[in-house]
Design a protein around this motif. Structure first.
Motif, PDB file in Angstrom:
ATOM      1  N   LEU A   1       0.825  -1.204   0.000  1.00 48.28           N
ATOM      2  CA  LEU A   1       0.000   0.000   0.000  1.00 48.28           C
ATOM      3  C   LEU A   1       0.863   1.259   0.000  1.00 48.28           C
ATOM      4  CD1 LEU A   1      -2.738   1.418   0.172  1.00 48.28           C
ATOM      5  CD2 LEU A   1      -2.605   1.142   2.661  1.00 48.28           C
TER       6      LEU A   1
ATOM      7  N   LYS B   1       2.117   1.978  -3.434  1.00 47.97           N
ATOM      8  CA  LYS B   1       1.068   2.541  -4.287  1.00 47.97           C
ATOM      9  C   LYS B   1       0.852   4.018  -3.992  1.00 47.97           C
ATOM     10  CE  LYS B   1      -1.608  -1.630  -5.117  1.00 47.97           C
ATOM     11  NZ  LYS B   1      -2.908  -2.296  -4.928  1.00 47.97           N
ATOM     12  N   LEU B   2       1.027   4.406  -2.740  1.00 50.90           N
ATOM     13  CA  LEU B   2       0.824   5.786  -2.320  1.00 50.90           C
ATOM     14  C   LEU B   2       2.096   6.630  -2.412  1.00 50.90           C
ATOM     15  CD1 LEU B   2      -1.391   5.097   0.826  1.00 50.90           C
ATOM     16  CD2 LEU B   2      -2.159   5.876  -1.431  1.00 50.90           C
ATOM     17  N   ASN B   3       3.168   6.058  -2.955  1.00 50.81           N
ATOM     18  CA  ASN B   3       4.467   6.741  -3.090  1.00 50.81           C
ATOM     19  C   ASN B   3       5.022   7.198  -1.741  1.00 50.81           C
ATOM     20  OD1 ASN B   3       4.664   6.455  -5.902  1.00 50.81           O
ATOM     21  ND2 ASN B   3       3.287   8.201  -6.182  1.00 50.81           N
ATOM     22  N   VAL B   4       4.900   6.327  -0.748  1.00 53.93           N
ATOM     23  CA  VAL B   4       5.438   6.597   0.578  1.00 53.93           C
ATOM     24  C   VAL B   4       6.788   5.896   0.694  1.00 53.93           C
ATOM     25  CG1 VAL B   4       5.095   6.232   3.055  1.00 53.93           C
ATOM     26  CG2 VAL B   4       3.152   6.819   1.592  1.00 53.93           C
TER      27      VAL B   4
END
Length: 79
Positions: A19, A22-25
């Motif tokens: 996740l 996907k969130l570019n964290v």
């Protein structure tokens, strides 16, 4: 912001990591998993440490006396 997550379940961590990607964290992983044997061994090594040679800094008490040799000695009285 920094968020620290701890879990023993690899599956749960894998979902969180997916996740986050996907969130570019940005993910930073630190392996701090020490089992009991590793902790006991590390503690033993620290407590039983013996230096191979004397300290290059010398005797701290002698250094302090040399540094303070030009000062008047002050006697402390008890109150």
């Amino acid at each position: 912001m920094e968020l620290i997550l701890k879990s023993n379940k690899e599956e749960s961590l894998a979902k969180i990591i997916a996740l986050a990607k996907k969130l570019n964290v940005v993910i930073e992983r630190k392996n701090t998993d020490f089992n009991k044997t590793a902790r006991v061994n590390l503690k033993s090594r620290i407590l039983n440490f013996k230096a191979a040679s004397p300290s290059s800094f010398g005797d701290a008490a002698e250094w302090e006396q040399r540094q303070r040799s030009d000062r008047e000695s002050i006697k402390r009285s008890k109150f």
